[in-house]
Design a protein around this motif. Structure first.
Motif, PDB file in Angstrom:
ATOM      1  N   ILE A   1       0.830  -1.200   0.000  1.00 40.88           N
ATOM      2  CA  ILE A   1       0.000   0.000   0.000  1.00 40.88           C
ATOM      3  C   ILE A   1       0.867   1.254   0.000  1.00 40.88           C
ATOM      4  CG2 ILE A   1      -1.871   1.211   1.162  1.00 40.88           C
ATOM      5  CD1 ILE A   1      -2.337  -1.485   2.699  1.00 40.88           C
ATOM      6  N   ILE A   2       0.573   2.157  -0.922  1.00 39.62           N
ATOM      7  CA  ILE A   2       1.212   3.466  -0.989  1.00 39.62           C
ATOM      8  C   ILE A   2       0.106   4.494  -0.725  1.00 39.62           C
ATOM      9  CG2 ILE A   2       2.548   5.076  -2.428  1.00 39.62           C
ATOM     10  CD1 ILE A   2       3.972   2.377  -2.129  1.00 39.62           C
ATOM     11  N   PHE A   3       0.380   5.454   0.158  1.00 36.39           N
ATOM     12  CA  PHE A   3      -0.636   6.451   0.520  1.00 36.39           C
ATOM     13  C   PHE A   3      -0.348   7.818  -0.095  1.00 36.39           C
ATOM     14  CE2 PHE A   3      -1.014   3.314   3.874  1.00 36.39           C
ATOM     15  CZ  PHE A   3      -2.384   3.182   3.979  1.00 36.39           C
ATOM     16  N   ALA A   4      -1.424   8.514  -0.452  1.00 39.11           N
ATOM     17  CA  ALA A   4      -1.365   9.907  -0.886  1.00 39.11           C
ATOM     18  C   ALA A   4      -2.387  10.667  -0.059  1.00 39.11           C
ATOM     19  CB  ALA A   4      -1.682  10.021  -2.367  1.00 39.11           C
ATOM     20  N   LYS A   5      -2.061  11.900   0.328  1.00 38.15           N
ATOM     21  CA  LYS A   5      -2.943  12.688   1.191  1.00 38.15           C
ATOM     22  C   LYS A   5      -3.812  13.702   0.449  1.00 38.15           C
ATOM     23  CE  LYS A   5      -0.373  12.433   5.530  1.00 38.15           C
ATOM     24  NZ  LYS A   5      -1.081  11.250   5.931  1.00 38.15           N
ATOM     25  N   ASP A   6      -3.532  13.915  -0.845  1.00 29.04           N
ATOM     26  CA  ASP A   6      -4.348  14.863  -1.617  1.00 29.04           C
ATOM     27  C   ASP A   6      -4.249  14.534  -3.108  1.00 29.04           C
ATOM     28  OD1 ASP A   6      -2.036  16.206  -2.788  1.00 29.04           O
ATOM     29  OD2 ASP A   6      -1.796  17.249  -0.878  1.00 29.04           O
ATOM     30  N   GLY A   7      -5.008  15.257  -3.896  1.00 26.68           N
ATOM     31  CA  GLY A   7      -5.053  14.995  -5.325  1.00 26.68           C
ATOM     32  C   GLY A   7      -3.730  15.214  -6.033  1.00 26.68           C
TER      33      GLY A   7
END
Length: 121
Positions: free
Chosen positions: A28-34
């Motif tokens: 899993i790789i996370f992004a916090k915004d667009g």
């Protein structure tokens, strides 16, 4: 091992999704915004994208539309996970190319079933 991008600005919701996926074969790789989501998509390949709709800088509808228009990413399944529950929102999500649409709050099984469906395509 499937590489999954989770774009979610809520730490609580991101941890919840992580807890659901941690038992599976997911990196899993996370992004916090667009914006962060767009940068990750330019530089890495993913097997699945889980997108929140309401995020800073660019919303999930916009990101989903861009993913599905781009030849490099158009075949990556997208699951929209959102608090937007109206039928019009679901319709709009599907119009942007979302493969699945899940409304918050949701049970772990709802997400797991959607993931299995998407990864079988």
């Amino acid at each position: 091992m499937y590489k999954v991008l989770v774009a979610e600005d809520s730490t609580v919701d991101a941890k919840y999704i992580e807890s659901i996926l941690k038992e599976g074969e997911y990196n899993i790789i996370f992004a916090k915004d667009g914006e962060e989501t767009e940068n990750l998509l330019k530089n890495e390949n993913f097997d699945l994208i889980i997108l929140d709709v309401v995020m800073p800088k660019k919303n999930g509808f916009q990101i989903c539309r861009e993913i599905k228009k781009n030849d490099k990413t158009k075949n990556i399944p997208v699951i929209l996970v959102t608090s937007k529950k109206e039928e019009a929102d679901k319709f709009w999500g599907k119009m942007q190319g979302a493969d699945e649409y899940i409304t918050k709050p949701f049970e772990p099984i709802d997400l797991l079933v959607a993931i299995k469906k998407c990864l079988k395509k």
